[in-house]
Design an enzyme around this catalytic site. Structure first.
Site, mmCIF file in Angstrom:
data_model
loop_
_atom_site.group_PDB
_atom_site.id
_atom_site.type_symbol
_atom_site.label_atom_id
_atom_site.label_comp_id
_atom_site.label_asym_id
_atom_site.label_seq_id
_atom_site.Cartn_x
_atom_site.Cartn_y
_atom_site.Cartn_z
ATOM 1 N N LYS A 43 -5.321 18.881 -0.824
ATOM 2 C CA LYS A 43 -6.329 18.217 -0.077
ATOM 3 C C LYS A 43 -7.557 19.169 -0.065
ATOM 4 O O LYS A 43 -7.762 20.342 -0.260
ATOM 5 C CB LYS A 43 -5.995 17.904 1.377
ATOM 6 C CG LYS A 43 -4.741 17.055 1.437
ATOM 7 C CD LYS A 43 -4.647 15.800 0.636
ATOM 8 C CE LYS A 43 -3.430 15.112 0.903
ATOM 9 N NZ LYS A 43 -3.465 13.733 -0.105
ATOM 10 N N SER A 72 -3.580 11.211 -5.300
ATOM 11 C CA SER A 72 -4.483 11.451 -4.313
ATOM 12 C C SER A 72 -5.642 12.252 -4.242
ATOM 13 O O SER A 72 -6.489 12.157 -3.429
ATOM 14 C CB SER A 72 -3.526 12.056 -3.047
ATOM 15 O OG SER A 72 -3.118 13.469 -3.429
#
Length: 264
Positions: free
Chosen positions: A122, A77
């Protein structure tokens, strides 16, 4: 011998005695400490070697608890910057003395109640008060009216987002996205979930500052330059998400969260 001479002689003779007393006291304290260490070493199997190992383990425990903690990347990701199997070192003091996460920082946070019961890594795209929109006429993410060039870290071939969104980031929260937008479960996927896809600043564990493993991939992680020109929000925006991207029960909402979390 006159009185003055006698006084001087008494003064000169008194100082060595005081020095000897201080020296004896310090020596006794040092001997006491060494004796304590020696007794502990004698009591432990393995002696001084075991004592040294235990001290190192205790120091490492304090270091990982309060200063730096390693996390393993289990998914793609955050590619291409962070690859599957990479171990990052997270600076847990980065936001502990009044500093706040900034746009472009790569952070690790506890997603319990928002993303899932795991820790996630993230990139911060919006902070409290920001207005984040995707996309502008050139297909780029826009923050507070400024388009952001994400080409230096975005996964090759990915668009900034395949779906549109328009959100106001409440104070004290973060809007976060993965660099591999086509393989990341992030704030976009949770706009219809509790918290509206936003991450409370208090749930941020720290800032990912280094890739420590594998050794061939060792490097420091810097704040993305593309966010440097984003202006601060003109004023507090509404503490709510504007049109939600996906409802909470849709297949895309949280569908990848099991493989998106990082392992400590």
């Amino acid at each position: 011998m006159d009185a003055e001479a006698q006084h001087t002689e008494r003064d000169r003779s008194s100082h060595p005695v005081m020095s000897e007393e201080i020296s004896d006291t310090q020596g006794a304290e040092e001997r006491s400490r060494f004796a304590l260490v020696a007794r502990a070493a004698d009591w432990l199997p393995g002696g001084r070697i075991t004592l040294t190992v235990l001290f190192c383990l205790f120091s490492l425990l304090l270091l990982t608890r309060f200063v730096i903690q390693p996390f393993e990347i289990p998914s793609g990701s955050m590619e291409p910057g962070l690859r599957i199997g990479d171990r990052v070192l997270v600076n847990k003091l980065a936001y502990r003395f009044g500093a706040e996460p900034r746009r472009g920082d790569v952070v690790v946070f506890d997603g319990t109640g928002y993303f899932g019961d795991a820790d996630y890594i993230k990139r911060v795209v919006g902070v409290g008060g920001d207005h984040v929109v995707c996309c502008d006429r050139q297909g780029r993410i826009e923050v507070n009216g400024r388009s952001v060039d994400e080409s230096t870290f975005l996964y090759p071939g990915n668009e900034p987002s395949e779906v549109s969104f328009d959100v106001a980031v409440p104070d004290g929260t973060l809007f976060v996205l993965g660099d591999h937008r086509g393989d990341s479960s992030d704030s976009r996927d949770h706009l219809g979930s509790p918290g509206g896809g936003m991450i409370p600043v208090g749930d941020v564990i720290g800032r990912a500052d280094w890739i420590a493993w594998p050794l061939g991939h060792w490097t420091g992680l810097r704040r993305a330059d593309g966010y440097a020109r984003v202006p601060d929000a003109a004023g507090s925006l509404l503490p709510a998400v504007l049109p939600a991207l996906l409802p909470a029960n849709s297949p895309g909402a949280g569908g990848r969260k099991a493989v998106d979390g990082v392992h400590g």
